[in-house]
Design a protein around this motif. Structure first.
Motif, short mmCIF file in Angstrom:
data_model
loop_
_atom_site.label_atom_id
_atom_site.label_comp_id
_atom_site.label_asym_id
_atom_site.label_seq_id
_atom_site.Cartn_x
_atom_site.Cartn_y
_atom_site.Cartn_z
N LEU A 170 0.83 -1.20 0.00
CA LEU A 170 0.00 0.00 0.00
C LEU A 170 0.87 1.25 0.00
O LEU A 170 0.63 2.20 -0.77
CB LEU A 170 -0.91 -0.01 1.23
N ALA A 285 -4.15 0.33 -4.32
CA ALA A 285 -4.10 0.95 -2.99
C ALA A 285 -5.33 0.60 -2.17
O ALA A 285 -5.23 0.19 -1.00
CB ALA A 285 -3.95 2.46 -3.13
N ASN A 288 -5.50 -3.00 -1.09
CA ASN A 288 -4.60 -3.27 0.04
C ASN A 288 -5.13 -2.71 1.34
O ASN A 288 -4.89 -3.28 2.41
CB ASN A 288 -3.21 -2.72 -0.26
#
Length: 450
Positions: A170, A285, A288
């Motif tokens: 991330l 992103a 995650n």
């Protein structure tokens, strides 16, 4: 065979410190690992390879991503050996420093325009060092958290290693989003180097945490009673060869991660689909972010119902959802891609990803646990690393045959399913009896959840 004495309990606070140390170390390792993956898909074909043939340049760049996975089994042999002889803490500190250094050096490398073919050679060398570091990181962190964990909560505590992995991924994605949005000339000239340089800060934080961590009670008791193994590999192959094969097969599940993170990113942002770089990085992103919550929840569930059923949900589900995710990318629909990316990677894959640290570690005794996990996982991960290169070839000249790539990924999920079905259920076995040939499968006083 004599029954090992119950291991003494970890000092108060040590299980949490071990989990924190595992988290921050894995975050660094995989921040470094995944900024390389993003750069290999988006930047390195132009910086380190021949721009006159974009398809070949992309293929070679993705191959350098796989080089680290090829180095990992070699690193596992050495780091597993010393981790079972010298202790988990020493290996955890060493791998942290090696990964931080090699990643920083990538950010300092000259480009192909500056030094010619020496540039990709230096890139591969740094990538090999990253692979050696990663070979010992997860196995030592998993062993540390498992052996520090209180009874009945090994799944939860070991899951912090993989939560750190997702946290690092991330962080890498969030760092790359503004970098990828830079004007092309700045991105290729200096912008891509910044994420690699930032790894130094994470390495320093990790070193501060890890140097204060105690060695595990299980390892110290092993060293004080029976003694550590002089040749852990010999014992491992003699007494645990079947479990090593199970871990190798199970580790192929990591192919889902590498295809999702690297190949799907290159496919989505390529000419055939044309989605934006920053938009696709946001898919990763947010997936995650969801994984950070899902991993400990799946792991806690495995402490209650067992490792095998949770792991199987992740392995079988990942084979199915990869078709849906790549299909969504092929439609060019960003909302659909976002939704299915979160479901496939954030939720479903997290079931297997959150459980395997405990599932694999519980197959081995303390004497060979680090070696068994390191060697088994890194051989499987080596295949998973090159899955990206194979996928690029399977996708055809245009790089758009997503169905064949999904089918290939699903096929790589079959060995993990077989491995899980053939393994013993160990979530209720006391820590001191793990890996014994005739373990006490029924819960005793030491296995009751606190």
């Amino acid at each position: 065979m004599s029954v090992p004495a119950p291991a003494s309990a970890a000092p108060p606070g040590q299980p949490k410190k071990a989990a924190a140390a595992a988290w921050i170390g894995s975050a660094l390792e995989y921040y470094d690992f995944f900024i390389y993956g993003s750069a290999a898909a988006l930047i390195f074909p132009e910086v380190f390879f021949d721009e006159s043939d974009p398809a070949t340049a992309t293929l070679l760049s993705l191959a350098t991503f796989g080089v680290a996975y090829a180095a990992r089994p070699v690193g596992a042999l050495f780091l597993g050996h010393f981790g079972d002889r010298l202790g988990r803490k020493k290996i955890m500190v060493f791998t942290l420093m090696l990964m931080g250094l090699s990643t920083f050096l990538i950010g300092c490398l000259p480009t192909r325009d500056q030094v010619g073919t020496l540039a990709p050679v230096l890139l591969v060398l740094c990538r090999v060092l990253q692979g050696i570091s990663a070979a010992g990181e997860q196995a030592s962190a998993n062993s540390m958290t498992l052996e520090h964990a209180p009874p009945g909560r090994r799944g939860f505590f070991t899951s912090f290693t993989l939560s750190g992995t997702q946290g690092g991924q991330l962080l890498a994605t969030l760092v790359f989003i503004p970098i990828a949005a830079l004007p092309e000339e700045h991105l290729m000239a200096w912008g891509w180097r910044v994420p690699f340089w930032l790894s130094v800060a994470v390495a320093v934080v990790g070193w501060v945490i890890r140097r204060k961590l105690d060695e595990t009670p299980a390892f110290e008791q092993q060293a004080a009673t029976e003694g550590v193994a002089k040749l852990p590999l010999a014992i491992l192959l003699r007494e645990h060869w079947a479990d090593v094969l199970r871990v190798v097969a199970g580790a192929l599940i990591a192919s889902v991660s590498t295809i999702f993170t690297v190949w799907a990113l290159a496919y989505a942002t390529g000419d055939s689909v044309g989605m934006s770089r920053s938009g696709m990085l946001w898919v990763g992103a947010l997936a995650n972010v969801v994984a950070l919550a899902a991993i400990p929840l799946w792991a806690t569930l495995s402490d209650r119902i067992g490792r095998r059923p949770v792991y199987l949900v992740g392995a079988v589900g990942s084979a199915v959802t990869m078709f849906l995710y790549l299909w969504a990318i092929s439609t060019g629909s960003y909302p659909l891609t976002m939704l299915l990316g979160i479901v496939a990677f954030g939720v479903v894959y997290s079931a297997a990803n959150g459980v395997w640290p405990a599932f694999y570690g519980e197959m081995f005794t303390t004497r060979v646990r680090l070696s068994g996990m390191a060697i088994g996982t890194q051989i499987g991960f080596a295949v998973a690393g090159f899955a990206v290169t194979f996928a690029a070839q399977i996708a055809g000249p245009g790089g758009d045959d997503w169905f064949s790539v999904a089918l290939f990924t699903a096929a790589l999920c079959v060995p993990p399913v077989i491995a899980a079905l053939s393994a013993r259920e160990t979530h209720r076995v006391p820590t001191e009896l793990l890996g014994e040939r005739t373990p006490a499968e029924t819960p005793g006083p030491a296995a009751v959840t606190a």
